[in-house]
Design an enzyme around this catalytic site. Structure first.
Site, PDB file in Angstrom:
ATOM      1  N   GLU A  91       1.159  -7.367   2.782  1.00 45.89           N
ATOM      2  CA  GLU A  91       1.823  -8.435   2.068  1.00 45.89           C
ATOM      3  C   GLU A  91       1.059  -9.747   2.181  1.00 45.89           C
ATOM      4  OE1 GLU A  91       6.450  -7.003   2.233  1.00 45.89           O
ATOM      5  OE2 GLU A  91       5.591  -7.808   4.049  1.00 45.89           O
ATOM      6  N   CYS A 104      -0.616 -17.143   2.568  1.00 41.07           N
ATOM      7  CA  CYS A 104      -0.727 -16.515   3.886  1.00 41.07           C
ATOM      8  C   CYS A 104      -1.169 -15.073   3.652  1.00 41.07           C
ATOM      9  CB  CYS A 104       0.643 -16.575   4.570  1.00 41.07           C
ATOM     10  SG  CYS A 104       0.677 -15.746   6.158  1.00 41.07           S
ATOM     11  N   CYS A 111      -0.556  -3.698  12.956  1.00 40.77           N
ATOM     12  CA  CYS A 111      -1.244  -4.500  13.968  1.00 40.77           C
ATOM     13  C   CYS A 111      -1.185  -3.758  15.302  1.00 40.77           C
ATOM     14  CB  CYS A 111      -0.551  -5.856  14.103  1.00 40.77           C
ATOM     15  SG  CYS A 111      -1.402  -6.972  15.226  1.00 40.77           S
ATOM     16  N   CYS A 115       3.275  -7.477  19.568  1.00 39.28           N
ATOM     17  CA  CYS A 115       4.145  -8.589  19.993  1.00 39.28           C
ATOM     18  C   CYS A 115       5.597  -8.169  19.745  1.00 39.28           C
ATOM     19  CB  CYS A 115       3.820  -9.856  19.211  1.00 39.28           C
ATOM     20  SG  CYS A 115       2.104 -10.373  19.398  1.00 39.28           S
ATOM     21  N   CYS A 118       7.747  -9.338  16.624  1.00 35.02           N
ATOM     22  CA  CYS A 118       7.129  -9.296  15.298  1.00 35.02           C
ATOM     23  C   CYS A 118       7.366  -7.946  14.634  1.00 35.02           C
ATOM     24  CB  CYS A 118       5.625  -9.556  15.457  1.00 35.02           C
ATOM     25  SG  CYS A 118       4.692  -9.267  13.954  1.00 35.02           S
ATOM     26  N   CYS A 329       7.626 -16.104   8.981  1.00 36.31           N
ATOM     27  CA  CYS A 329       6.756 -15.681  10.084  1.00 36.31           C
ATOM     28  C   CYS A 329       7.328 -14.493  10.844  1.00 36.31           C
ATOM     29  CB  CYS A 329       6.579 -16.815  11.081  1.00 36.31           C
ATOM     30  SG  CYS A 329       5.472 -18.050  10.502  1.00 36.31           S
TER      31      CYS A 329
HETATM   32 FE1  SF4 Z   1       0.151  -8.667  15.355  1.00 32.12          FE
HETATM   33 FE2  SF4 Z   1       2.599  -9.577  14.831  1.00 32.12          FE
HETATM   34 FE3  SF4 Z   1       1.441 -10.168  17.156  1.00 32.12          FE
HETATM   35 FE4  SF4 Z   1       0.533 -11.276  14.839  1.00 32.12          FE
HETATM   36  S1  SF4 Z   1       2.550 -11.602  15.792  1.00 32.12           S
HETATM   37  S2  SF4 Z   1      -0.692 -10.372  16.495  1.00 32.12           S
HETATM   38  S3  SF4 Z   1       0.864  -9.545  13.422  1.00 32.12           S
HETATM   39  S4  SF4 Z   1       2.035  -8.117  16.462  1.00 32.12           S
END
Ligand code: SF4
Length: 336
Positions: A91, A104, A111, A115, A118, A329
């Site tokens: 996206e 963005c 990923c 995190c 996220c 975000c």
């Molecule tokens: Fe990856 Fe999400 Fe951490 Fe960004 S916030 S590094 S996209 S896991």
């Protein structure tokens, strides 16, 4: 396998031309068609000979893919979904404001960083984007001409796909590319040290570091990367560079209720950033069923922001955009 011309740097195109016996200036012509005129077919490159175009069609293509979906938020934010490769989706979010328009972009499918807060991170990693896949997110939206800024803050960790990110930013900033000032581009990271060092040495684009918690053990619970690349080592590296010139350093700090939003954390943050020419962007956490966190109260956010500002750190609260379409975000999932 055919080469995607989109995302190739001048040097790469010169190599391609040399290999095919084309004159050296053909590489400049290719850049002009790809990045100034932004054509989407090799046949449109009318100052190349028919034989050259035929040969290029045999060995290359222009990876322009229109988005498969666009969702529009009530605040004007647009979230575009792109298909990359076989049934993989990423996206990009278009954010119009009064005096600027920011895109963005994503740099990976999913990923690896995991995190905890996220949505992208919860999906795991499904592959890197090429420089062409990254640039296509800009080139293939109708708002391309309005764009004033690009931020690499979508899906993925830029320092974990740095070759592609650097090639894309080179195309955006080089005189043979789009000729943008690097000040229009911000690349984010959780702080992967080897990639970050290379980025700082090779790029002039702005940097945004996802900090989120100044206390090492607490940060590690939210961001597993802290274990391999502790924040204090990231800050030590950043201190070796000059941040008082054109290039800007900012820290992203998402506010989680009861976890990182009290005055003790604000004080530790001030201590950690002492002497660094930087700013802090506070972000309201956008709650989602996948993440076990709550967003801070507005009064807590205001107190935190005031504390930082009073203690010499420019601190702003980032406006939440596109929340109704999951474009804010940490909410990008690339779901078809
Ligand atoms: Fe990856 Fe999400 Fe951490 Fe960004 S916030 S590094 S996209 S896991």
């Amino acid at each position: 396998m055919k080469v995607n011309l989109l995302g190739q740097t001048l040097v790469q195109l010169q190599e391609l031309c040399a290999q095919e016996g084309f004159p050296r200036f053909t590489a400049k012509q290719l850049c002009d068609w790809l990045y100034r005129k932004r054509v989407d077919s090799i046949d449109a490159m009318t100052n190349l000979s028919l034989a050259q175009r035929a040969r290029l069609n045999e060995l290359a293509y222009i990876g322009r893919e229109t988005p498969v979906r666009c969702q529009v938020s009530k605040d004007g934010t647009k979230k575009y979904l792109f298909e990359v490769g076989d049934r993989a989706f990423v996206e990009a979010v278009y954010i119009p404001e009064e005096e600027r328009a920011t895109l963005c972009v994503s740099c990976q499918v999913g990923c690896k960083m995991g995190c905890r807060f996220c949505v992208t991170g919860q999906q795991g990693f499904h592959g890197n984007l090429s420089a062409g896949d990254i640039l296509n997110q800009l080139f293939s939206i109708p708002e391309f001409e309005q764009l004033t800024n690009v931020v690499f803050m979508g899906m993925g960790e830029p320092m974990d796909n740095l070759d592609a990110v650097l090639a894309a930013t080179e195309v955006l900033t080089a005189p043979w590319g789009l000729g943008w000032s690097p000040k229009r581009i911000t690349v984010s990271t959780v702080g992967i040290l080897p990639g970050l060092k290379r980025f700082l040495d090779e790029s002039q684009c702005h940097l945004a570091v996802s900090l989120h918690n100044p206390v090492a053990q607490e940060r590690q619970q939210m961001m597993p990367v802290q274990k391999a690349y502790p924040l204090n080592e990231v800050l030590a590296l950043l201190r070796q560079y000059n941040w008082s010139g054109q290039r800007r350093l900012s820290f992203e700090y998402t506010m989680f209720r009861g976890l990182n939003d009290d005055q003790a954390h604000a004080a530790k943050l001030v201590e950690a950033l002492k002497g660094l020419d930087c700013r802090v962007n506070l972000i309201r956490f956008h709650e989602s069923p996948e993440a076990p966190y709550k967003t801070s109260l507005p009064s807590t956010i205001a107190a935190f922001q005031n504390y930082l500002n009073r203690n010499g750190i420019i601190c702003t609260l980032r406006a939440s955009r596109g929340q109704d379409i999951d474009a804010a975000c940490g909410l990008l999932a690339g779901k078809e």
